[in-house]
Design an enzyme around this catalytic site. Sequence first.
Site, PDB file in Angstrom:
ATOM      1  CG  HIS A 133      -2.498  28.838 -10.307  1.00 33.74           C
ATOM      2  ND1 HIS A 133      -3.088  27.859 -11.083  1.00 33.74           N
ATOM      3  CD2 HIS A 133      -1.162  28.602 -10.367  1.00 33.74           C
ATOM      4  CE1 HIS A 133      -2.146  27.076 -11.580  1.00 33.74           C
ATOM      5  NE2 HIS A 133      -0.967  27.503 -11.161  1.00 33.74           N
TER       6      HIS A 133
ATOM      7  N   GLY B 108       0.813  -1.211   0.000  1.00 34.49           N
ATOM      8  CA  GLY B 108       0.000   0.000   0.000  1.00 34.49           C
ATOM      9  C   GLY B 108       0.845   1.257   0.000  1.00 34.49           C
TER      10      GLY B 108
ATOM     11  CB  ILE C 297      -2.412  -9.781   0.940  1.00 35.16           C
ATOM     12  CG1 ILE C 297      -2.238 -11.239   0.515  1.00 35.16           C
ATOM     13  CG2 ILE C 297      -3.793  -9.571   1.543  1.00 35.16           C
ATOM     14  CD1 ILE C 297      -3.310 -11.750  -0.434  1.00 35.16           C
TER      15      ILE C 297
ATOM     16  CD  GLU D  87       3.239  20.774  -5.301  1.00 39.62           C
ATOM     17  OE1 GLU D  87       3.260  21.705  -6.128  1.00 39.62           O
ATOM     18  OE2 GLU D  87       3.138  19.564  -5.626  1.00 39.62           O
TER      19      GLU D  87
ATOM     20  CG  ASP E 257      -0.861  32.646 -12.149  1.00 32.13           C
ATOM     21  OD1 ASP E 257      -0.458  32.923 -13.287  1.00 32.13           O
ATOM     22  OD2 ASP E 257      -0.106  32.518 -11.175  1.00 32.13           O
TER      23      ASP E 257
END
Length: 562
Positions: free
Chosen positions: A370, A56, A87, A308, A366
Amino acid sequence: PEYGHTAGVEATTGPLGHGFATGIGMAIAEKMLAAKYNRPGFEIVGHYVYGIVSDGDLMEGVAAEAASLAGTLELGKVIYLYDDNKITIEGSTEIAFTENVRARFEAYGWDTRQVGDAEDIDALISAIREAREITDKPSLLMVRTHIGFASPKQDTPAVHGEPLGAENAARTREKLGVPGVQPFTVPAEVKAYFAEKSKIMAKKRAHWDDLFAAYQKAHGALAKELTGRWESGFRVENDELSGIFFDVIQTSTREASGLILQKLSALVPSLCGGSADLAPSNKTYINGAGDFSRADPAGRNIHFGVREQAMASIANGMALHGGCVPYCATFLVFADFMRPAIRLAALMGVHVIFVLTHDSIAVGEDGPTHQPVEQAMSLRIIPGLLVLRPADALETAEAWRVAINGRKPAALLLTRQKVPVLNGFSAAIRVGAEKGGYVLSAEPSAPLAITLVAAGSEVALVLAAQKELGGMGINARVVSLCSWELFDRQSEEYREQTIPKNAPVLAVEAGVPHGWEKYAARPENILALDRFGQSAPGGEVYEKLGFNVANVVNKARLIIGA
């Protein structure tokens, strides 16, 4: 397991992939501190970072981001053991995860090696020892494991999130050759092993203490600085940041933050960090401090790349490691990428500073993608996170000071556009900003008609509106509410003195209105946004969406019935 509740838990890593990235932050801190403080004969800082990672974890994007950066930086002291049990909750990994993990990590620049059976302890130890010899690559040891080993549910999703139950637990103990052992029993040979291990570790600790004592004699200044970093012993006082903007008429708070950062870097040696490929825009580069890299591991500027989420988790790891006060930066609207890591920082209470610029619809051309509208409020609702949206350069200095001295996670929300420097109100800012909210401007000699409350760039707007209202004979006070969290910690008496209940309130912020009701009392007493922005020059967007003096004045007059 959660960090801070009991010894031996290095981090809270609930969301998959974040532990992976957090460990990379610990490795960066180790390498940075070792390069700065170790001297020949004195390896004061020197350790590996081990982790167990799952299928995971390796599916998550945050782990991929962190793995890519770790390979680029050649973090040779990272050794992760991949619990390759094939699994997940929904079934076999074949249904959703069929990639060649080993080839992917080799492409990232990792050393990889296979351990065919997790029960082969000698092979596992040998693989770890071989990985420790690789100095220029992080290592991924792919260990074939069996979930629910020796139980009737082995290698099935049923054992992933369900208890075995008494009958299956008894059958498992029988298969393992310990049929009579009761739950939570520690065998005598295990106790003996760890008792001896404790003695060995105590000797190692004593050896390190002796080494550091000798280091203090040989390298006193370095030892003192390292001790200060380790104990978070650096504080910033008011007068240390004063005078930077004495003759500045206007500047953006991001530009102000950049100048403040240069001064702070000399005052706080542990301050280090960087941006998600936006340092020129975020103003987060420490001049003359070098770039953390393969060539210069002592550099204080970290180039995270466009990663980020990993950036924030790595910063968490650096703070957890100790010796570093990390900051990380991007545009406020992209805090959404970072949110799980910011939440973990708040949950753990670690000292990370999130520098989030371009904080409003004034980003302008922008466009709406943004222009943050809901992000400031979404950060304010995270328990344990200090959010600071300063009005000008002077408040930005105070915000940085509070963020450094607070030793808890903090987010600084900063403007792209220039705003006036409120030098005429410097005394009020110096005293009040650290309280989160304070009276910036008031005329105490006349009865108060209305309180104008704002944060960030909207403070200058309500100051202009206050002046116009004054010309109409309407006495308005201006309250700068740069941090809700700090203000709400103040006494009830202080809060009542700042925002009196005997006068109506108009709250102004270029973001969603939710939450402002606790200060403005009524939804109609809030000038905010219930929509996304639009593409146009920032000033035009403000004007079109109602953030102008005329609209503030008209709304204030409507509230008081003037």
